[in-house]
Motif scaffolding. Structure first.
Motif, PDB file in Angstrom:
ATOM      1  N   TYR A  10      15.686 -94.785  33.453  1.00 36.81           N
ATOM      2  CA  TYR A  10      14.680 -95.342  34.359  1.00 36.81           C
ATOM      3  C   TYR A  10      15.142 -96.712  34.860  1.00 36.81           C
ATOM      4  O   TYR A  10      15.654 -97.532  34.084  1.00 36.81           O
ATOM      5  CB  TYR A  10      13.342 -95.543  33.646  1.00 36.81           C
ATOM      6  N   ILE A  11      14.914 -96.978  36.144  1.00 37.88           N
ATOM      7  CA  ILE A  11      15.115 -98.295  36.724  1.00 37.88           C
ATOM      8  C   ILE A  11      13.753 -98.991  36.718  1.00 37.88           C
ATOM      9  O   ILE A  11      12.778 -98.464  37.266  1.00 37.88           O
ATOM     10  CB  ILE A  11      15.651 -98.212  38.166  1.00 37.88           C
ATOM     11  N   LEU A  12      13.696-100.177  36.112  1.00 35.63           N
ATOM     12  CA  LEU A  12      12.429-100.860  35.894  1.00 35.63           C
ATOM     13  C   LEU A  12      12.397-102.225  36.580  1.00 35.63           C
ATOM     14  O   LEU A  12      13.428-102.895  36.713  1.00 35.63           O
ATOM     15  CB  LEU A  12      12.189-101.071  34.395  1.00 35.63           C
ATOM     16  N   THR A  13      11.203-102.645  36.970  1.00 38.60           N
ATOM     17  CA  THR A  13      11.008-103.978  37.526  1.00 38.60           C
ATOM     18  C   THR A  13       9.577-104.417  37.262  1.00 38.60           C
ATOM     19  O   THR A  13       8.731-103.613  36.826  1.00 38.60           O
ATOM     20  CB  THR A  13      11.318-104.014  39.035  1.00 38.60           C
ATOM     21  N   LYS A  14       9.313-105.675  37.520  1.00 40.90           N
ATOM     22  CA  LYS A  14       7.964-106.219  37.357  1.00 40.90           C
ATOM     23  C   LYS A  14       7.185-106.157  38.659  1.00 40.90           C
ATOM     24  O   LYS A  14       5.971-106.028  38.672  1.00 40.90           O
ATOM     25  CB  LYS A  14       8.067-107.671  36.876  1.00 40.90           C
ATOM     26  N   HIS A  15       7.906-106.249  39.778  1.00 43.81           N
ATOM     27  CA  HIS A  15       7.247-106.344  41.092  1.00 43.81           C
ATOM     28  C   HIS A  15       7.824-105.284  42.029  1.00 43.81           C
ATOM     29  O   HIS A  15       8.730-105.565  42.810  1.00 43.81           O
ATOM     30  CB  HIS A  15       7.455-107.748  41.676  1.00 43.81           C
ATOM     31  N   PRO A  16       7.324-104.051  41.959  1.00 44.11           N
ATOM     32  CA  PRO A  16       7.899-102.980  42.777  1.00 44.11           C
ATOM     33  C   PRO A  16       7.533-103.103  44.247  1.00 44.11           C
ATOM     34  O   PRO A  16       6.481-103.645  44.602  1.00 44.11           O
ATOM     35  CB  PRO A  16       7.280-101.717  42.174  1.00 44.11           C
ATOM     36  N   ASP A  17       8.426-102.608  45.110  1.00 37.49           N
ATOM     37  CA  ASP A  17       8.135-102.474  46.538  1.00 37.49           C
ATOM     38  C   ASP A  17       7.692-101.044  46.816  1.00 37.49           C
ATOM     39  O   ASP A  17       7.973-100.133  46.037  1.00 37.49           O
ATOM     40  CB  ASP A  17       9.385-102.792  47.374  1.00 37.49           C
TER      41      ASP A  17
END
Length: 276
Positions: A178-185
């Motif tokens: 999985y590719i993870l982030t805090k602030h998705p677009d």
């Protein structure tokens, strides 16, 4: 595109490193982490732009604790990578299989090579931090009897030799990340959703939810039960849903709320493809 800082579990030339570069390209800065929890913490603290963690392997199965970290740190899934794997046995140049008395590697790598390891009765198996750190350790002990399970990229990075290629229990092995982030677009090409929910304690509730997915023509590509911390008899369900149109997805998620104690959308993103 600016150079992204990406947290991975493990080091350079590890499978996480390869998966990160497959997704983002070579123009990234890698932040090496010792654990999956550390990856998720750094994303949550905004010290990196993105993180990547393994979620399942074809042979070894799902990494249940990683579902917990994604939820605990309130992260969002924005993509996935299917990485074909060839597990090789690596050792110092000039070593033969008969010289090896101990193999070290990450537990997931070891778990994918059980048949080969069981056939080598002279070899002791030791779980280590990750494949990259394991390879570095072997490279620094030229007079030992050590080998490491890892990739051909590790052999190149640490000047090791492949003494047995492709020792996985099954051909066409792969790991999904999985590719993870805090602030998705918002992803205009999204065709997949990852959702977590816990159900009401009523007979047939899960079946009712699955029926809703079917009626809205959502393809259930994965369902995984995960124990709920501090609630010994309660489980959450993690599902991956593929869709052609976002409207039926939104309708289905609204409909199943009546059957759930808690529901959380972990990500809506463009699904990855497995290529060999």
């Amino acid at each position: 595109m600016r150079n992204h800082k990406v947290a991975i579990q493990g080091g350079i030339a590890s499978f996480h490193d390869i998966a990160a570069r497959n997704y983002f390209g070579e123009d990234i800065t890698i932040d090496e982490c010792g654990t999956f929890k550390e990856v998720c913490q750094k994303i949550e603290q905004n010290t990196v732009d993105f993180g990547i963690i393994a979620i399942e392997n074809k042979i070894a199965g799902s990494i249940l604790l990683n579902y917990h970290w994604i939820d605990l740190f309130d992260l969002r899934i924005i993509g996935e990578v299917y990485l074909p794997l060839e597990m090789d046995l690596l050792a110092q140049p000039g070593k033969q299989l008969s010289d090896i008395t101990e193999v070290i590697s990450h537990p997931m790598a070891i778990g994918q090579c059980q048949e080969f390891l069981a056939s080598q009765t002279q070899i002791r198996v030791t779980e280590y931090k990750d494949t990259s750190t394991s390879a570095k350790f072997v490279s620094e002990h030229p007079y030992g009897d050590l080998a490491v399970i890892g990739s051909a990229a590790l052999a190149k990075e640490y000047q090791l030799e492949i003494i047995r290629p492709n020792i996985s229990d099954e051909t066409n092995n792969y790991t999904r990340f999985y590719i993870l982030t805090k602030h998705p677009d918002t992803d205009g090409n999204a065709n997949k959703a990852s959702v977590s929910f816990s159900v009401n304690d009523e007979l047939g509730t899960l079946a009712d939810i699955l029926t809703v997915f079917k009626e809205n023509r959502l393809n259930l590509s994965k369902i995984q039960s995960v124990p709920v911390p501090n609630k010994p008899t309660e489980y959450a369900f993690h599902v991956d849903l593929s869709f052609e149109d976002k409207a039926p997805l939104e309708h289905a998620l609204q409909t199943i709320k009546q059957h759930t104690k808690r529901i959380k959308i972990l990500g809506i993103y463009e699904g990855g493809q497995l290529t060999h």
